[in-house]
Scaffold this motif. Structure first.
Motif, PDB file in Angstrom:
ATOM      1  N   GLY A 284      -1.959   9.377   5.795  1.00 47.14           N
ATOM      2  CA  GLY A 284      -2.762   8.044   5.576  1.00 47.14           C
ATOM      3  C   GLY A 284      -2.461   7.784   4.191  1.00 47.14           C
ATOM      4  N   HIS A 285      -3.483   6.927   3.720  1.00 41.11           N
ATOM      5  CA  HIS A 285      -3.423   6.154   2.519  1.00 41.11           C
ATOM      6  C   HIS A 285      -3.806   7.079   1.266  1.00 41.11           C
ATOM      7  N   LEU A 286      -2.848   6.888   0.368  1.00 45.39           N
ATOM      8  CA  LEU A 286      -3.032   7.284  -0.981  1.00 45.39           C
ATOM      9  C   LEU A 286      -4.423   6.565  -1.565  1.00 45.39           C
TER      10      LEU A 286
ATOM     11  N   VAL B  52       4.779   1.248   1.383  1.00 46.27           N
ATOM     12  CA  VAL B  52       5.647   2.172   0.977  1.00 46.27           C
ATOM     13  C   VAL B  52       4.861   3.647   1.352  1.00 46.27           C
ATOM     14  N   CYS B  53       5.773   4.575   2.114  1.00 43.30           N
ATOM     15  CA  CYS B  53       5.471   5.719   2.804  1.00 43.30           C
ATOM     16  C   CYS B  53       6.177   6.979   1.885  1.00 43.30           C
ATOM     17  N   ILE B  54       5.300   7.820   1.509  1.00 44.87           N
ATOM     18  CA  ILE B  54       6.031   9.071   0.936  1.00 44.87           C
ATOM     19  C   ILE B  54       5.824  10.195   2.028  1.00 44.87           C
TER      20      ILE B  54
ATOM     21  N   LYS C 185       0.838  -0.951   0.160  1.00 43.92           N
ATOM     22  CA  LYS C 185       0.055   0.065  -0.007  1.00 43.92           C
ATOM     23  C   LYS C 185       1.004   1.075  -0.007  1.00 43.92           C
ATOM     24  N   VAL C 186       0.390   2.416  -0.426  1.00 42.82           N
ATOM     25  CA  VAL C 186       1.048   3.504  -0.430  1.00 42.82           C
ATOM     26  C   VAL C 186       0.465   4.384   0.534  1.00 42.82           C
ATOM     27  N   GLY C 187       1.320   4.970   1.663  1.00 43.46           N
ATOM     28  CA  GLY C 187       0.843   6.080   2.757  1.00 43.46           C
ATOM     29  C   GLY C 187       1.669   7.280   2.195  1.00 43.46           C
TER      30      GLY C 187
ATOM     31  N   VAL D 190       7.944  -3.393   5.774  1.00 40.52           N
ATOM     32  CA  VAL D 190       6.873  -4.304   6.224  1.00 40.52           C
ATOM     33  C   VAL D 190       6.762  -4.450   7.537  1.00 40.52           C
ATOM     34  N   PHE D 191       5.383  -4.170   7.996  1.00 38.01           N
ATOM     35  CA  PHE D 191       4.902  -4.199   9.539  1.00 38.01           C
ATOM     36  C   PHE D 191       4.597  -5.555   9.486  1.00 38.01           C
TER      37      PHE D 191
END
Ligand SMILES: Nc1nc2c([nH]c(=O)n2[C@H]2C[C@H](O)[C@@H](COP(=O)(O)OP(=O)(O)OP(=O)(O)O)O2)c(=O)[nH]1
Ligand SMILES: [Mg+2]
Length: 160
Positions: free
Chosen positions: A54-56, A103-105, A22-24, A90-91
């Motif tokens: 939060g999430h994209l 993947v966090c932006i 996911k993209v955060g 990876v959590f």
């Protein structure tokens, strides 16, 4: 001719979708040498201090997502939104005990109106927002954030 039974009985059983990253989008909202942090009340990083984010959503730009999430979580409007960096984590303890690949932006922004005060719009997800000096951050920080900062990352513009 009439068919009996399931027409698709020879097809393989539907497979569960493989998990996807996911993209955060998380926002370093800066005010002088302070940044906005809130205590998380959600599964991942429970009780740790983290950035708004939060999430994209499908079709969104990073800037749009940053503005939407900050507004949804704090009521604040942001300005001068810029990309800073990205992480890939990876959590192990995601929702329902499933691992979460994220993947966090990370973006940087400032408040559009310095007189606007952050509101705790989602009290079920956050213990409250406050401004913290960069040199006196609250503990414990959300692990990915702590790792970035311990690694020397700074969200402040480099002064020339
Ligand atoms: N909010 C926030 N998220 C961060 C930080 N560091 C980091 O890696 N992330 C990642 C992990 C989070 O699971 C992911 C998305 O943020 P979130 O967990 O606050 O998501 P959310 O419930 O507010 O969003 P949503 O699903 O309602 O869109 O971004 C951070 O400091 N703050
Ligand atoms: Mg959030």
């Amino acid at each position: 001719m009439q068919h009996s039974g399931d027409l698709n009985s020879s097809s393989p059983a539907p497979q569960a979708k493989p998990p996807m990253p996911k993209v955060g989008v998380a926002v370093f909202l800066l005010k002088g040498d302070k940044l906005l942090l809130g205590r998380r009340l959600t599964t991942i990083g429970y009780n740790t201090f983290a950035l708004p984010g939060g999430h994209l959503e499908f079709g969104e730009s990073f800037e749009e997502c940053a503005a939407r999430e900050v507004k949804e979580e704090t009521g604040l409007d942001i300005d001068k939104t810029e990309f800073l960096t990205a992480t890939n984590n990876v959590f192990s303890e995601g929702a329902n005990n499933h691992p979460l690949h994220l993947v966090c932006i990370f973006m940087r922004a400032v408040v559009a109106d310095v007189n606007q005060v952050p509101q705790n719009v989602e009290p079920e997800k956050c213990g409250g927002w406050d401004w913290y000096h960069w040199n006196d951050l609250p503990k414990p920080l959300f692990k990915p954030l702590e790792v970035m900062i311990q690694g020397g990352f700074t969200p402040f513009p480099v002064s020339s």
